[in-house]
Design a protein around this motif. Structure first.
Motif, short mmCIF file in Angstrom:
data_model
loop_
_atom_site.label_atom_id
_atom_site.label_comp_id
_atom_site.label_asym_id
_atom_site.label_seq_id
_atom_site.Cartn_x
_atom_site.Cartn_y
_atom_site.Cartn_z
N ILE A 164 101.61 -30.37 -13.71
CA ILE A 164 102.89 -30.01 -13.10
C ILE A 164 102.67 -29.77 -11.62
CG2 ILE A 164 104.78 -28.34 -13.14
CD1 ILE A 164 104.53 -30.05 -15.70
N LEU A 165 103.47 -30.45 -10.79
CA LEU A 165 103.29 -30.38 -9.35
C LEU A 165 104.35 -29.56 -8.63
CD1 LEU A 165 102.36 -34.13 -8.79
CD2 LEU A 165 100.81 -32.18 -8.86
N THR A 166 105.58 -29.57 -9.11
CA THR A 166 106.66 -28.92 -8.36
C THR A 166 106.76 -27.44 -8.70
OG1 THR A 166 108.33 -29.42 -10.04
CG2 THR A 166 108.01 -31.06 -8.30
N ALA A 167 107.18 -26.67 -7.70
CA ALA A 167 107.34 -25.23 -7.89
C ALA A 167 108.44 -24.94 -8.90
CB ALA A 167 107.65 -24.57 -6.56
N ASP A 168 109.51 -25.72 -8.89
CA ASP A 168 110.60 -25.48 -9.83
C ASP A 168 110.16 -25.71 -11.27
OD1 ASP A 168 112.51 -24.71 -7.95
OD2 ASP A 168 113.13 -26.78 -7.57
N ALA A 169 109.33 -26.70 -11.51
CA ALA A 169 108.82 -26.94 -12.86
C ALA A 169 107.88 -25.83 -13.29
CB ALA A 169 108.13 -28.30 -12.94
N ARG A 170 107.12 -25.26 -12.34
CA ARG A 170 106.25 -24.13 -12.68
C ARG A 170 107.10 -22.92 -13.07
NH1 ARG A 170 102.74 -26.03 -8.19
NH2 ARG A 170 103.84 -24.53 -6.89
N LYS A 171 108.19 -22.71 -12.35
CA LYS A 171 109.11 -21.61 -12.73
C LYS A 171 109.70 -21.88 -14.10
CE LYS A 171 110.90 -21.51 -8.27
NZ LYS A 171 112.03 -21.41 -7.36
N TYR A 172 110.02 -23.14 -14.38
CA TYR A 172 110.63 -23.51 -15.66
C TYR A 172 109.68 -23.22 -16.82
CZ TYR A 172 112.95 -26.37 -19.19
OH TYR A 172 113.57 -26.80 -20.33
N PHE A 173 108.42 -23.67 -16.72
CA PHE A 173 107.52 -23.41 -17.85
C PHE A 173 107.15 -21.93 -17.93
CE2 PHE A 173 103.88 -24.69 -14.99
CZ PHE A 173 103.11 -23.54 -15.12
N SER A 174 107.21 -21.21 -16.82
CA SER A 174 106.97 -19.76 -16.87
C SER A 174 108.04 -19.06 -17.69
CB SER A 174 106.93 -19.17 -15.46
OG SER A 174 105.86 -19.70 -14.73
N SER A 175 109.28 -19.48 -17.53
CA SER A 175 110.36 -18.88 -18.32
C SER A 175 110.20 -19.22 -19.80
CB SER A 175 111.73 -19.32 -17.81
OG SER A 175 111.93 -20.70 -18.03
N ILE A 176 109.67 -20.40 -20.10
CA ILE A 176 109.43 -20.78 -21.50
C ILE A 176 108.32 -19.91 -22.09
CG2 ILE A 176 108.59 -22.62 -22.99
CD1 ILE A 176 110.05 -24.56 -21.04
N ILE A 177 107.28 -19.63 -21.32
CA ILE A 177 106.20 -18.76 -21.80
C ILE A 177 106.75 -17.37 -22.11
CG2 ILE A 177 104.07 -17.59 -21.10
CD1 ILE A 177 103.35 -20.14 -19.53
N ILE A 178 107.61 -16.86 -21.25
CA ILE A 178 108.21 -15.55 -21.50
C ILE A 178 109.02 -15.57 -22.79
CG2 ILE A 178 109.92 -13.89 -20.62
CD1 ILE A 178 108.90 -14.66 -17.78
N GLN A 179 109.80 -16.62 -23.00
CA GLN A 179 110.59 -16.74 -24.24
C GLN A 179 109.67 -16.80 -25.45
OE1 GLN A 179 112.91 -20.25 -23.57
NE2 GLN A 179 114.61 -19.12 -22.65
N GLN A 180 108.59 -17.55 -25.36
CA GLN A 180 107.66 -17.66 -26.49
C GLN A 180 107.04 -16.31 -26.81
OE1 GLN A 180 104.75 -20.65 -25.51
NE2 GLN A 180 106.14 -22.34 -25.98
N ASN A 181 106.71 -15.54 -25.79
CA ASN A 181 106.09 -14.25 -26.01
C ASN A 181 107.07 -13.24 -26.60
OD1 ASN A 181 103.56 -15.05 -25.17
ND2 ASN A 181 103.91 -14.40 -23.06
N GLN A 182 108.35 -13.38 -26.29
CA GLN A 182 109.34 -12.46 -26.82
C GLN A 182 109.67 -12.75 -28.28
OE1 GLN A 182 112.61 -12.79 -24.08
NE2 GLN A 182 111.73 -11.31 -22.65
N THR A 183 109.50 -13.98 -28.72
CA THR A 183 109.83 -14.34 -30.10
C THR A 183 108.66 -14.15 -31.05
OG1 THR A 183 109.31 -16.68 -29.71
CG2 THR A 183 111.62 -15.98 -29.42
N THR A 184 107.46 -13.93 -30.51
CA THR A 184 106.31 -13.73 -31.39
C THR A 184 105.91 -12.29 -31.47
OG1 THR A 184 104.77 -14.21 -29.59
CG2 THR A 184 105.38 -16.03 -31.08
#
Length: 77
Positions: free
Chosen positions: A57-77
């Motif tokens: 992943i190269l773009t800053a926006d995509a890094r923010k996007y996958f960071s939000s997915i990691i947060i969601q994954q951690n909240q559901t487990t």
């Protein structure tokens, strides 16, 4: 505009892997972006290790996007 198109392409790759049943396993960041490892959530019936996919992943926006997915994954487990 080219950076936005690159972000859209990276977001689509991330979304595709998530739709296929993968979850983010780990992230390695360096000066050239981030390497995101995805692991198949459901266990392999044959007993083999779950397949791992890796995206660069190269773009800053995509890094923010996958960071939000990691947060969601951690909240559901």
């Amino acid at each position: 505009m080219a950076e936005y198109q690159q972000f859209i392409a990276e977001r689509e790759k991330i979304d595709f892997l998530l739709e296929q049943g993968y979850a983010i396993k780990g992230v390695t960041e360096n000066l050239s972006g981030a390497f995101v490892e995805f692991e198949l959530k459901r266990p392999d019936p044959s007993g083999h290790k779950s397949p791992i996919e890796r995206l660069h992943i190269l773009t800053a926006d995509a890094r923010k996007y996958f960071s939000s997915i990691i947060i969601q994954q951690n909240q559901t487990t």
